[in-house]
Enzyme design. Structure first.
Site, PDB file in Angstrom:
ATOM      1  N   ARG A  13      -0.845  -2.156 -18.782  1.00 30.78           N
ATOM      2  CA  ARG A  13      -2.207  -1.631 -18.948  1.00 30.78           C
ATOM      3  C   ARG A  13      -2.482  -0.596 -17.856  1.00 30.78           C
ATOM      4  NH1 ARG A  13      -6.158  -2.922 -21.867  1.00 30.78           N
ATOM      5  NH2 ARG A  13      -4.786  -4.496 -22.749  1.00 30.78           N
TER       6      ARG A  13
ATOM      7  N   GLU B  21      -0.673   4.704  -0.491  1.00 29.44           N
ATOM      8  CA  GLU B  21      -1.548   5.868  -0.666  1.00 29.44           C
ATOM      9  C   GLU B  21      -0.756   7.148  -0.431  1.00 29.44           C
ATOM     10  OE1 GLU B  21      -5.952   4.129   0.567  1.00 29.44           O
ATOM     11  OE2 GLU B  21      -4.854   5.390   1.976  1.00 29.44           O
TER      12      GLU B  21
ATOM     13  N   LYS C 296      -0.903   1.138 -25.167  1.00 32.82           N
ATOM     14  CA  LYS C 296      -1.202   1.045 -26.605  1.00 32.82           C
ATOM     15  C   LYS C 296       0.122   1.200 -27.358  1.00 32.82           C
ATOM     16  CE  LYS C 296      -5.983   2.236 -25.630  1.00 32.82           C
ATOM     17  NZ  LYS C 296      -7.105   3.201 -25.768  1.00 32.82           N
TER      18      LYS C 296
ATOM     19  N   TYR D 121       0.847  -1.200   0.000  1.00 32.66           N
ATOM     20  CA  TYR D 121       0.000   0.000   0.000  1.00 32.66           C
ATOM     21  C   TYR D 121       0.873   1.236   0.000  1.00 32.66           C
ATOM     22  CZ  TYR D 121      -5.024  -0.487   0.082  1.00 32.66           C
ATOM     23  OH  TYR D 121      -6.323  -0.647  -0.293  1.00 32.66           O
TER      24      TYR D 121
ATOM     25  N   ASP E 276      -6.182  13.873 -25.325  1.00 36.41           N
ATOM     26  CA  ASP E 276      -6.161  12.470 -24.896  1.00 36.41           C
ATOM     27  C   ASP E 276      -5.390  11.706 -25.974  1.00 36.41           C
ATOM     28  OD1 ASP E 276      -6.652   9.801 -24.454  1.00 36.41           O
ATOM     29  OD2 ASP E 276      -8.810  10.026 -24.117  1.00 36.41           O
TER      30      ASP E 276
ATOM     31  N   THR F 180      -3.179   6.482 -22.119  1.00 39.82           N
ATOM     32  CA  THR F 180      -2.979   5.139 -21.592  1.00 39.82           C
ATOM     33  C   THR F 180      -1.496   4.840 -21.773  1.00 39.82           C
ATOM     34  OG1 THR F 180      -3.318   4.104 -23.744  1.00 39.82           O
ATOM     35  CG2 THR F 180      -5.259   4.343 -22.343  1.00 39.82           C
TER      36      THR F 180
END
Ligand SMILES: *Cc1c(COP(=O)(O)O)cnc(C)c1O
Length: 423
Positions: free
Chosen positions: A242, A63, A236, A61, A207, A233
């Site tokens: 991903r 955060e 691609k 974790y 984008d 992203t």
């Protein structure tokens, strides 16, 4: 199931613990190895990216952000997130980077929530003409939370018409203009979008989910200096894990960071952030530019070969890694759905896609979208693209005749065997 069996001496932990998942994994590996991947948004990551993605970083974790975490034990989390951020900044010349978005959609959501209130107006490309779900589709949060004004392509050229986009901006006064697409094969003029955003006092977001690899390699103009926000992203053309990422001007850094966490996400996927750092490191090396150039060369070769068989390219051709093929030109009775199903039986994986002003429904379509990032990663070149284009034409000409499919399928498997996957 006879071809998959467990050898108790060499079995992997997954094989022993969960034969069902293990078996699906083996079959998917074989599928990827023995099919030609032409889905424009897919790619094959390197073995190094794969190793980071499947690593013990998944246990942690973290955060918060480097040096401001809500958990102890984050020294190495800080190290990898700093590496990912610095490499992304260098790659795209961005003022500020947030590498925590889990995917492209959450990157877009974070930008909208950082700069807009519900009900504000977003102007973006229509899904049916090449935009993404998060660009205002009613099925997406974007279309539910914001007032959406769409632009499309010119009916004649099937390309963006900046005069028309300016007219729509003038009429609707958007708070945010979104440029970028999932199905657009020509160069996007980000500077022209910036002029319109400036004239009508709108914020501007690009984008670049699809073209990020080309932008990083300087083979598509960069939106960075023209935009308040750039989202992408990472899986691609960029060929990372991903995931998603946001880049923005300094004045938006704090709003974007707060919106990603704690605004819309909890703990970052640190194994994926480690893999992003690896992928950005790969993208900074000279051979990445050569790879991106080969994607373009292959797209040109595919486009030319399809044309020689009578196919029409939407928008008149391609400047990037993808093309949208209008099947009505030479196979008027064949829908995109037919093509998708028949080609898959032969081991050629594509997706059906609406063409602008399509008269067929989204489940049928008159087009197919083809892209070259994945085949280029495998090392295929222009002559393989021409061969594949010929096979596509053979199958559609034979209307999915099983004998024609089987003939092509054997050749597809033989070709794939010459071009192994990177892992
Ligand atoms: C693929 C894509 C996205 C979203 O990606 P996910 O990671 O699937 O959420 C966003 N915008 C555009 C233009 C895309 O093509």
């Amino acid at each position: 199931m006879t071809d998959l069996w467990t050898d108790t001496e060499t079995a992997t932990p997954l094989e022993v613990a969960d034969p069902q998942v293990w078996e699906a994994l083996q079959r998917e590996r074989r599928r990827q190895q023995h099919t030609i991947e032409l889905i424009a948004s897919e790619n094959h990551v390197s073995a190094a990216v794969m190793e980071a993605t499947g690593s013990i970083f998944t246990n942690k974790y973290a955060e918060g952000y480097p040096r401001h975490r809500h958990y102890g034990g984050c020294d190495y989390m800080d190290q990898i997130e700093d590496l990912a951020r610095e490499r992304a900044r260098e790659l795209f010349h961005a003022e500020h980077v947030n590498v925590q978005p889990h995917c492209g959609s959450s990157a877009n959501m974070a930008v909208y929530m950082a700069c807009l209130k519900p009900g504000d107006t977003i102007m973006a490309m229509d899904l049916a003409q090449g935009g993404h779900l998060t660009h205002g589709s009613r099925a997406s949060f974007s279309g539910k939370l914001y007032r959406i004004v769409s632009y499309g392509v010119d009916p004649k050229t099937e390309q963006l018409d900046m005069a028309e986009i300016r007219r729509i901006a003038r009429e609707h006064n958007p708070d945010l203009i979104v440029t970028g697409a999932s199905v657009y094969s020509r160069t996007i003029d980000f500077e022209a979008f910036a002029e319109i955003a400036e004239e009508f006092d709108a914020l501007l977001m690009a984008d670049i989910a699809h073209i990020a690899g080309l932008v990083a390699a300087d083979l598509h103009p960069s939106p960075i200096k023209w935009c308040d926000f750039v989202t992408t992203t990472t899986h691609k053309t960029l060929r990372g894990p991903r995931s998603g990422m946001i880049m923005c001007k300094k004045q938006w850094a704090s709003a974007v960071d707060k919106t990603v966490f704690p605004g819309i996400q909890g703990g970052p996927l640190m194994h994926v952030i480690a893999a992003k750092a690896v992928a950005f490191g790969e993208a900074l090396r000279p051979d990445f530019r050569a790879y991106q150039q080969n994607i373009l060369t292959n797209a040109q070769a595919m486009c030319e070969a399809l044309r020689s068989h009578g196919f029409r390219m939407v928008g008149g051709g391609t400047d990037n890694h993808l093309m949208l093929v209008d099947l009505r030109s030479n196979h008027p009775a064949v829908t995109g759905r037919h093509a998708e199903v028949w080609l898959e039986r032969a081991g050629i994986i594509i997706n059906r896609n609406m063409i602008p002003f399509d008269e067929r429904k989204q489940s049928e379509t008159s087009g197919i979208r083809l892209g070259t990032p994945a085949t280029t990663t495998r090392g295929m070149g222009p002559s393989e693209m021409a061969t594949i284009a010929g096979w596509i034409n053979d199958i559609l000409s034979a209307h999915g005749n099983p004998i024609a499919i089987e003939q092509v399928h054997q050749q597809v498997v033989a070709l794939c065997d010459q071009f192994p996957l990177p892992h």
